[in-house]
Design a protein around this motif. Structure first.
Motif, PDB file in Angstrom:
ATOM      1  N   LYS A  51       0.842  -1.196   0.000  1.00  0.00           N
ATOM      2  CA  LYS A  51       0.000   0.000   0.000  1.00  0.00           C
ATOM      3  C   LYS A  51       0.878   1.246   0.000  1.00  0.00           C
ATOM      4  N   HIS A  52       0.377   2.317  -0.609  1.00  0.00           N
ATOM      5  CA  HIS A  52       1.138   3.561  -0.702  1.00  0.00           C
ATOM      6  C   HIS A  52       1.464   4.111   0.690  1.00  0.00           C
ATOM      7  N   LYS A  53       0.523   4.016   1.605  1.00  0.00           N
ATOM      8  CA  LYS A  53       0.746   4.500   2.970  1.00  0.00           C
ATOM      9  C   LYS A  53       1.953   3.795   3.600  1.00  0.00           C
ATOM     10  N   THR A  54       2.057   2.502   3.388  1.00  0.00           N
ATOM     11  CA  THR A  54       3.176   1.733   3.945  1.00  0.00           C
ATOM     12  C   THR A  54       4.487   2.144   3.289  1.00  0.00           C
ATOM     13  N   LEU A  55       4.470   2.336   1.978  1.00  0.00           N
ATOM     14  CA  LEU A  55       5.678   2.785   1.284  1.00  0.00           C
ATOM     15  C   LEU A  55       6.120   4.147   1.795  1.00  0.00           C
ATOM     16  N   LEU A  56       5.181   5.053   2.008  1.00  0.00           N
ATOM     17  CA  LEU A  56       5.527   6.380   2.545  1.00  0.00           C
ATOM     18  C   LEU A  56       6.194   6.261   3.911  1.00  0.00           C
ATOM     19  N   GLU A  57       5.642   5.394   4.766  1.00  0.00           N
ATOM     20  CA  GLU A  57       6.240   5.187   6.088  1.00  0.00           C
ATOM     21  C   GLU A  57       7.659   4.636   5.971  1.00  0.00           C
ATOM     22  N   ASN A  58       7.866   3.694   5.046  1.00  0.00           N
ATOM     23  CA  ASN A  58       9.199   3.120   4.838  1.00  0.00           C
ATOM     24  C   ASN A  58      10.182   4.173   4.339  1.00  0.00           C
ATOM     25  N   ILE A  59       9.745   5.002   3.413  1.00  0.00           N
ATOM     26  CA  ILE A  59      10.617   6.061   2.891  1.00  0.00           C
ATOM     27  C   ILE A  59      10.986   7.033   4.007  1.00  0.00           C
ATOM     28  N   LYS A  60      10.000   7.439   4.799  1.00  0.00           N
ATOM     29  CA  LYS A  60      10.263   8.361   5.913  1.00  0.00           C
ATOM     30  C   LYS A  60      11.292   7.783   6.879  1.00  0.00           C
ATOM     31  N   GLU A  61      11.159   6.505   7.160  1.00  0.00           N
ATOM     32  CA  GLU A  61      12.051   5.848   8.111  1.00  0.00           C
ATOM     33  C   GLU A  61      13.454   5.643   7.543  1.00  0.00           C
TER      34      GLU A  61
END
Length: 100
Positions: A51-61
């Motif tokens: 999911k895009h939300k999960t990818l965003l969290e991974n990128i932020k981290e």
């Protein structure tokens, strides 16, 4: 990934599309070759879509420093309900690690 190869930048949405395409290809390869599926794949009978939300969290981290230094930019797009949603713009030259 071919369509991303000649670009300097990629959005998190474009990256997500490619990741999920490869996940689906891997799932189909496992099915076609009688290989063992992961637990979630077996249970759901399909590949596990990121999911895009999960990818965003991974990128932020994973790219906290690059985001702070504005090498990776936070942007937005309009979703199907015409609402602004966050996305990142990643610059390949800034995030690719070159092995020496």
């Amino acid at each position: 990934m071919e369509k991303l190869r000649n670009k300097n930048e990629v959005t998190s949405l474009e990256l997500l599309e490619e990741i999920n395409r490869y996940r689906e290809m891997e799932y189909n390869y496992k099915i076609d070759n009688g290989l063992e599926l992961g637990k979630v794949e077996s249970k759901n009978g399909k590949f596990t879509e990121l999911k895009h939300k999960t990818l965003l969290e991974n990128i932020k981290e994973d790219f906290e420093l690059e985001i702070r230094e504005q090498k990776i930019l936070l942007s937005s797009y309009k979703n199907s309900q015409n609402k602004d949603q966050p996305m990142f713009i990643l610059n390949f030259r800034e995030i690719v690690v070159v092995e020496e």
